[in-house]
Design a protein around this motif. Structure first.
Motif, mmCIF file in Angstrom:
data_model
loop_
_atom_site.group_PDB
_atom_site.id
_atom_site.type_symbol
_atom_site.label_atom_id
_atom_site.label_comp_id
_atom_site.label_asym_id
_atom_site.label_seq_id
_atom_site.Cartn_x
_atom_site.Cartn_y
_atom_site.Cartn_z
ATOM 1 N N ILE A 173 -4.600 1.702 -9.525
ATOM 2 C CA ILE A 173 -4.049 1.088 -8.307
ATOM 3 C C ILE A 173 -2.604 1.537 -8.153
ATOM 4 C CG2 ILE A 173 -3.128 -1.155 -7.539
ATOM 5 C CD1 ILE A 173 -5.741 -2.392 -8.372
ATOM 6 N N ARG A 174 -2.213 1.781 -6.908
ATOM 7 C CA ARG A 174 -0.815 2.122 -6.651
ATOM 8 C C ARG A 174 -0.147 0.995 -5.881
ATOM 9 N NH1 ARG A 174 1.616 6.669 -2.567
ATOM 10 N NH2 ARG A 174 0.925 5.061 -1.102
ATOM 11 N N VAL A 175 1.060 0.652 -6.330
ATOM 12 C CA VAL A 175 1.844 -0.407 -5.703
ATOM 13 C C VAL A 175 3.199 0.220 -5.330
ATOM 14 C CG1 VAL A 175 2.855 -2.698 -6.083
ATOM 15 C CG2 VAL A 175 0.724 -2.081 -7.243
ATOM 16 N N SER A 208 6.061 14.552 10.912
ATOM 17 C CA SER A 208 5.561 13.992 9.648
ATOM 18 C C SER A 208 5.957 14.850 8.447
ATOM 19 C CB SER A 208 4.026 13.915 9.699
ATOM 20 O OG SER A 208 3.501 15.229 9.743
ATOM 21 N N GLY A 209 5.808 14.245 7.280
ATOM 22 C CA GLY A 209 6.055 14.986 6.046
ATOM 23 C C GLY A 209 5.032 16.104 5.871
ATOM 24 N N THR A 210 3.832 15.835 6.315
ATOM 25 C CA THR A 210 2.783 16.860 6.228
ATOM 26 C C THR A 210 3.176 18.078 7.049
ATOM 27 O OG1 THR A 210 1.112 15.145 5.932
ATOM 28 C CG2 THR A 210 0.330 17.280 6.722
ATOM 29 N N MET A 211 3.690 17.842 8.257
ATOM 30 C CA MET A 211 4.070 18.989 9.078
ATOM 31 C C MET A 211 5.301 19.701 8.505
ATOM 32 S SD MET A 211 4.621 19.519 13.158
ATOM 33 C CE MET A 211 3.043 18.859 13.653
ATOM 34 N N CYS A 269 11.043 22.357 -1.632
ATOM 35 C CA CYS A 269 11.016 21.029 -2.252
ATOM 36 C C CYS A 269 10.497 20.017 -1.240
ATOM 37 C CB CYS A 269 12.429 20.645 -2.705
ATOM 38 S SG CYS A 269 12.502 18.928 -3.278
ATOM 39 N N ASP A 270 9.361 19.396 -1.570
ATOM 40 C CA ASP A 270 8.863 18.273 -0.786
ATOM 41 C C ASP A 270 9.655 17.052 -1.274
ATOM 42 O OD1 ASP A 270 7.594 16.045 0.198
ATOM 43 O OD2 ASP A 270 5.584 16.640 -0.424
ATOM 44 N N GLY A 271 10.726 16.799 -0.565
ATOM 45 C CA GLY A 271 11.606 15.679 -0.944
ATOM 46 C C GLY A 271 11.319 14.459 -0.100
ATOM 47 N N ALA A 272 10.033 14.206 0.160
ATOM 48 C CA ALA A 272 9.643 13.039 0.973
ATOM 49 C C ALA A 272 10.461 11.811 0.567
ATOM 50 C CB ALA A 272 8.150 12.773 0.816
ATOM 51 N N ARG A 273 10.622 11.621 -0.757
ATOM 52 C CA ARG A 273 11.372 10.464 -1.274
ATOM 53 C C ARG A 273 12.608 10.911 -2.068
ATOM 54 N NH1 ARG A 273 5.933 9.221 -1.832
ATOM 55 N NH2 ARG A 273 5.284 7.466 -0.541
ATOM 56 N N VAL A 274 13.271 11.962 -1.594
ATOM 57 C CA VAL A 274 14.395 12.487 -2.377
ATOM 58 C C VAL A 274 15.553 11.487 -2.444
ATOM 59 C CG1 VAL A 274 15.590 13.779 -0.524
ATOM 60 C CG2 VAL A 274 15.705 14.586 -2.896
ATOM 61 N N ARG A 283 0.830 -1.223 0.000
ATOM 62 C CA ARG A 283 0.000 0.000 0.000
ATOM 63 C C ARG A 283 0.853 1.257 0.000
ATOM 64 N NH1 ARG A 283 -3.361 -0.889 5.185
ATOM 65 N NH2 ARG A 283 -1.330 -1.769 5.714
ATOM 66 N N SER A 284 1.982 1.188 0.695
ATOM 67 C CA SER A 284 2.842 2.381 0.772
ATOM 68 C C SER A 284 4.182 1.973 1.351
ATOM 69 C CB SER A 284 2.199 3.429 1.685
ATOM 70 O OG SER A 284 3.028 4.576 1.759
ATOM 71 N N ASP A 285 5.202 2.813 1.119
ATOM 72 C CA ASP A 285 6.488 2.581 1.785
ATOM 73 C C ASP A 285 6.460 3.120 3.220
ATOM 74 O OD1 ASP A 285 6.383 5.185 0.883
ATOM 75 O OD2 ASP A 285 8.183 5.066 -0.355
HETATM 76 N N1 TLP Z 1 2.338 10.073 1.305
HETATM 77 C C1 TLP Z 1 1.530 8.954 1.730
HETATM 78 C C2 TLP Z 1 0.040 9.280 1.672
HETATM 79 O O1 TLP Z 1 -0.212 10.478 2.299
HETATM 80 C C3 TLP Z 1 -0.516 9.337 0.300
HETATM 81 C C4 TLP Z 1 1.842 7.759 0.842
HETATM 82 O O2 TLP Z 1 1.399 6.664 1.210
HETATM 83 O O3 TLP Z 1 2.513 7.919 -0.189
HETATM 84 N N2 TLP Z 1 4.907 14.313 0.592
HETATM 85 C C5 TLP Z 1 4.803 13.222 -0.169
HETATM 86 C C6 TLP Z 1 5.324 13.251 -1.556
HETATM 87 C C7 TLP Z 1 4.203 12.064 0.337
HETATM 88 O O4 TLP Z 1 4.102 11.007 -0.439
HETATM 89 C C8 TLP Z 1 3.729 12.063 1.667
HETATM 90 C C9 TLP Z 1 3.024 10.850 2.253
HETATM 91 C C10 TLP Z 1 3.873 13.220 2.425
HETATM 92 C C11 TLP Z 1 4.465 14.339 1.857
HETATM 93 C C12 TLP Z 1 3.348 13.329 3.825
HETATM 94 O O5 TLP Z 1 4.056 12.546 4.726
HETATM 95 P P1 TLP Z 1 3.391 12.086 6.108
HETATM 96 O O6 TLP Z 1 2.511 10.925 5.810
HETATM 97 O O7 TLP Z 1 4.583 11.739 6.953
HETATM 98 O O8 TLP Z 1 2.646 13.244 6.656
#
Ligand code: TLP
Length: 346
Positions: free
Chosen positions: A322-324, A67-70, A178-183, A15-17
């Motif tokens: 679908i996302r994998v 969190s990434g959101t914050m 830059c939202d580098g969540a997965r940089v 579902r997600s990493d």
């Molecule tokens: N992404 C999550 C869900 O919220 C969709 C996921 O399962 O992929 N930026 C990016 C690019 C993200 O993919 C996510 C989380 C966030 C920010 C937010 O990170 P969190 O979940 O730590 O607040």
């Protein structure tokens, strides 16, 4: 030791990493962490993490957040004022998946533009910028980019594009986050150094809780003044954590042990896709250069349920998509099981 139950062990959770569970080594590092009260600035492990990440990114300061959101929200709050306009892709995470916090909390106007695989086109950005004395208009003050892109299939920002957008921002007196969540997925796949990506933005965040395998935590880096502002907003949002060194230790462990192995996730994503390409009833609408694969099917929610019955968890991101996502807890056996489940339900 790892706390994995029999039930979760049997499932292949794609579902997600974010679903990764801390490894025994990571748990050990967490247990040994030296801690203090981080709201007082006293936690030595958080301080070490922040200094290390600031240095890694070539930025003056960094701030550990839950969190990434914050991280994204603190960046927007620190770089804009309510009523400003922010340019971002219509696929960007904050626009789609952060509960409308740009509007509700930051009070900014998201000016979204279509972007191929979530990668903004600098010319389209140029056209969307509004800087004028005319009071009719919200002033653009921020551009937000995402690397890699979530809804864009894990696409990597070409470094030239990031550089062009940053130059454009500078030309117009705008800032770039830059939202580098997965940089790190971008770094290992492109061989562009992390610092190079970080150079082309004012602030950059990334998540320890995704492919890097930590249970919690993200970080935001930038110039000292911006990070100081972000620090105040983190407190305001309730993100000040106390003995957070336990979490910072997991993050430090992830930096030491889980970066290079992201290549394995990419390899597995490639193999999974290559094996299933051509299967009747499945289409691959966009490229999958890193660890995220999107699959087009006739009825995504129904497909998700039938896969679940076979012990494979995935997410429907639209009625037909679908996302994998590949990560640390997925083995080659897991891939075989997932492939078989997709073939049987095709
Ligand atoms: N992404 C999550 C869900 O919220 C969709 C996921 O399962 O992929 N930026 C990016 C690019 C993200 O993919 C996510 C989380 C966030 C920010 C937010 O990170 P969190 O979940 O730590 O607040």
């Amino acid at each position: 030791m790892s706390g994995h139950t029999r039930e979760t062990e049997r499932l292949v959770d794609l579902r997600s990493d974010t679903v990764t569970r801390p490894t025994p080594g990571m748990r050990e590092a967490m247990a040994r962490a030296d801690v203090g009260d981080d709201v007082f600035g006293d936690d030595p492990t958080v301080n070490r993490l922040q200094e290390r990440v600031a240095e890694l990114l070539g930025k003056e300061a960094a701030l550990f957040v839950p969190s990434g959101t914050m991280a994204n929200l603190c960046a927007v709050l620190a770089l804009t004022r309510p009523g400003d306009a922010v340019i971002l892709s219509d696929d960007a995470h904050p626009f789609n998946y952060e509960s409308g916090n740009l509007a509700m909390v930051a009070g900014v106007l998201p000016r979204t533009i279509p972007a191929q695989h979530g990668i903004l086109n600098p010319e389209a950005v140029r056209e969307a910028i509004i800087r004028t004395e005319d009071h009719h208009f919200a002033q653009t003050t921020l551009i937000e980019i995402e690397n890699t892109t979530n809804r864009g299939g894990g696409a990597i920002y070409p470094i030239e594009t990031a550089a062009d957008i940053f130059a454009l921002a500078r030309e117009n007196g705008l800032r770039v986050h830059c939202d580098g969540a997965r940089v790190f997925n971008a770094v290992v796949e492109s061989d562009v150094p992390l610092e190079e990506y970080a150079k082309h933005c004012d602030t950059i965040s990334f998540c320890f809780s995704k492919g890097l395998g930590a249970p919690v935590g993200s970080i935001l880096a930038g110039d000292a003044e911006t990070i100081d502002r972000a620090h105040r907003f983190r407190k305001m949002l309730g993100g000040g954590m106390r003995q957070a060194g336990v979490l910072a230790a997991a993050a430090l462990y992830a930096l030491d042990h889980h970066v290079d192995r992201l290549r394995e996730d990419h390899r597995r994503a490639r193999e999974f896709r290559a094996t299933l390409e051509g299967t009747k009833g499945l289409a691959f609408p966009i490229p999958s250069p890193t660890n995220i694969v999107y699959i087009e099917v006739a009825n995504a929610p129904r497909k998700v349920l039938s896969l679940q019955k076979r012990g494979v968890l995935v997410k429907a991101t639209s009625p037909t998509r679908i996302r994998v996502v590949f990560h640390l807890d997925i083995t080659d056996e897991g891939i075989s099981k997932a492939v078989k489940a997709f073939q049987q339900t095709a």
